[in-house]
Motif scaffolding. Structure first.
Motif, short mmCIF file in Angstrom:
data_model
loop_
_atom_site.label_atom_id
_atom_site.label_comp_id
_atom_site.label_asym_id
_atom_site.label_seq_id
_atom_site.Cartn_x
_atom_site.Cartn_y
_atom_site.Cartn_z
N UNK A 1 0.79 -1.23 0.00
CA UNK A 1 0.00 0.00 0.00
C UNK A 1 0.82 1.28 0.00
N UNK A 2 2.14 1.18 0.03
CA UNK A 2 2.96 2.39 0.02
C UNK A 2 4.40 2.00 -0.28
N UNK A 3 5.26 3.00 -0.47
CA UNK A 3 6.67 2.72 -0.71
C UNK A 3 7.31 2.07 0.50
N UNK A 4 6.80 2.38 1.69
CA UNK A 4 7.35 1.80 2.90
C UNK A 4 6.82 0.40 3.17
N UNK A 5 5.82 -0.02 2.41
CA UNK A 5 5.18 -1.29 2.67
C UNK A 5 5.07 -2.10 1.38
N UNK A 6 6.23 -2.32 0.75
CA UNK A 6 6.28 -3.11 -0.48
C UNK A 6 7.23 -4.28 -0.29
N UNK A 7 7.05 -5.29 -1.14
CA UNK A 7 7.91 -6.47 -1.03
C UNK A 7 9.34 -6.11 -1.40
N UNK A 8 10.28 -6.89 -0.86
CA UNK A 8 11.68 -6.70 -1.23
C UNK A 8 11.85 -6.97 -2.72
N UNK A 9 12.62 -6.14 -3.41
CA UNK A 9 12.78 -6.30 -4.87
C UNK A 9 13.71 -7.46 -5.22
N UNK A 10 13.29 -8.67 -4.88
CA UNK A 10 14.07 -9.85 -5.22
C UNK A 10 13.93 -10.17 -6.70
#
Length: 520
Positions: free
Chosen positions: A150-159
């Motif tokens: 829902x935000x830049x602070x709450x996104x999955x790790x860019x694996x």
């Protein structure tokens, strides 16, 4: 209606249509499904409305295998069952439990996992999972990560797309089961609940082909019986096999135990704090909000890292996930000065010592005063093992029943999964430029001393269409007994890495549908 069973006259016989033993998560789910149906339901609960020491002591037993919790601590012997023990803070001064369905691969027969395979696929259980969401009062039946970022602070790790993926857990509140649902059951015209009623035996016909009544004993001394058309045991992964083994009048080895399977295949979810994640970017903490408990559209969730299905197949591993927990500079400094800090384990301190040089070099690159590293909390599947089992101890409880004896066993595959999973995740983090794991365990590591269970007691009355391989059939009916069913996680053939609550609720809803068909 709620009745204190201690007021029932000695040797009274109570007649009903369906009798459910156990007012825990599974029993309450079943009872709610039966509200206002055209048949009578009797719900028997060992405890009262809240835990008490005398009733809880009936759980006492012996641990003779791998170290495990004292058996009287695993759940609350009271209306609401283990929900009294759910303790994860989910916001708004509420506590709850992690919830997630099993994955499709968990239902499969896997050639590298002995005794694996369910009688049906996850697709079959999906409609019941959706209904279980409503019972557990959680969000929509969606677990795609994209639905929860829902935000830049709450996104999955860019694996990099490949062996490691982010998996989502939702959280459900604990209070409905011992509060709201108790009131619903109390007010239902066709439900009668007896509190302080301990089921000590299942009686059967002379042939053992049908159950005739449940024998009930109260700590205060009075005993009575409940006769019904159908019986359901929903008393947990240790107590259910215990009662079956105690019910040995017509079958000397216990009810449903023709093939010596009752109590076998005890499984847990091995939990272990071990190793650290050293991120490459000092600002990593600011972008890992998805991996902490937080709310999205009012639904508490948390992300974890897990191995992709194709990796499990290629590496021949069990299902596995790991949560990451940030450690800050003030925490480390207080710990090094000898000031106790909640959550900083001796194991982590030892890890810091072993990697001091690398750790300090990493810190030198960091500008952020907050996050330094992340602790790792591993939770994985345990392989079905017939030697991991519940039996009866010689000691008897105050009701005269032999206590439970638990021999929890772990296999090399259980340990190898935890070790190899870390190696795979570390390689993927490095490949993605996100840092690496400092791993404490290696291939020659025996069962790590820090492994504990999650109070998830599963598998001891496992489900299988073949009575030589399971205690209950695909409808959770005890093989060889026409009217006796089992609800709860003891019927799981395999357990994945997800907490068992959502799956046991889904199975209870499914069983309720089947019971209703039989009562027509």
């Amino acid at each position: 209606m709620l009745i204190d069973a201690r007021s029932v006259p000695e040797n009274e016989t109570i007649e009903t249509d369906v009798c459910i033993a156990g007012a825990g998560i599974a029993g309450i789910t079943l009872a709610r499904e039966f509200i206002d149906r055209e048949f009578r339901v009797c719900l028997l609960e060992s405890g009262g409305l809240g835990p008490d020491r005398a009733t809880q002591s009936l759980y006492w037993g012996e641990n003779v295998g791998y170290p495990y919790y004292p058996l009287d601590t695993h759940g609350a012997r009271a209306f609401g069952g283990t929900s009294h023990r759910w303790h994860v803070e989910i916001g708004y001064h509420r506590f709850g439990v992690r919830l997630r369905p099993l994955d499709p691969i968990d239902f499969e027969e896997r050639d590298w996992v002995p005794h694996s395979g369910w009688p049906f696929s996850k697709a079959h259980l999906d409609p019941f999972y959706e209904r279980a969401h409503a019972v557990c009062q959680i969000g929509p039946y969606r677990y795609d990560v994209g639905d929860w970022e829902d935000s830049e602070e709450s996104r999955r790790l860019p694996l990099m797309s490949g062996p490691v993926e982010t998996t989502i857990f939702q959280f459900g509140p604990r209070d409905p089961f011992y509060g709201e649902y108790r009131e619903q059951i109390d007010q239902a015209r066709n439900l009668t609940t007896y509190l302080h009623a301990n089921v000590v035996e299942v009686e059967t016909t002379d042939t053992g082909r049908a159950a005739t009544c449940l024998r009930v004993a109260c700590l205060e001394g009075n005993r009575f019986s409940v006769e019904a058309k159908l019986f359901i045991l929903a008393i947990g992964g240790i107590e259910t096999p215990r009662v079956l083994l105690l019910s040995n009048k017509t079958q000397s080895g216990g009810l449903g135990n023709q093939h010596d399977l009752v109590g076998r295949f005890f499984m847990e979810h091995p939990h272990l704090w071990s190793g650290v994640y050293v991120p490459s970017d000092p600002d990593m903490f600011n972008s890992t909000g998805l991996y902490r408990v937080h709310s999205v559209d009012g639904v508490p969730i948390m992300g974890k890292l897990a191995l992709a299905e194709e990796v499990l197949r290629r590496e021949r591993l069990l299902s596995y996930c790991v949560s990451i927990h940030p450690v800050t500079r003030p925490q480390r400094e207080r710990h090094q000065r000898g000031v106790p800090q909640a959550g900083i384990s001796d194991l982590l301190a030892a890890a810091y010592g072993r990697i001091k040089r690398e750790y300090e070099e990493t810190l030198a690159r960091f500008r952020s005063p907050k996050v330094e590293v992340f602790r790792l909390n591993h939770m994985s599947e345990q392989a079905p093992n017939p030697n991991s089992r519940v039996t009866l101890a010689a000691e008897r409880d105050v009701l005269g029943c032999r206590r439970a004896q638990l021999d929890w066993q772990m296999s090399p595959l259980d340990v190898r999964t935890i070790i190899r999973a870390q190696e795979i995740i570390s390689a993927e983090l490095q490949r993605s430029g996100l840092g690496h794991l400092q791993i404490d365990l290696h291939d020659d590591t025996p069962i790590p001393a820090g492994i504990v269970g999650g109070y998830h007691q599963m598998g001891t009355t496992r489900m299988h269409t073949d009575p030589k391989q399971g205690v209950v059939d695909q409808n959770c009916r005890v093989h060889g007994v026409s009217n006796l069913f089992i609800a709860g996680s003891s019927v799981f053939p395999t357990v994945g890495y997800a907490n068992p609550v959502l799956t046991l609720v889904a199975l209870a809803v499914r069983l309720a549908d089947h019971i209703e068909e039989l009562m027509i």
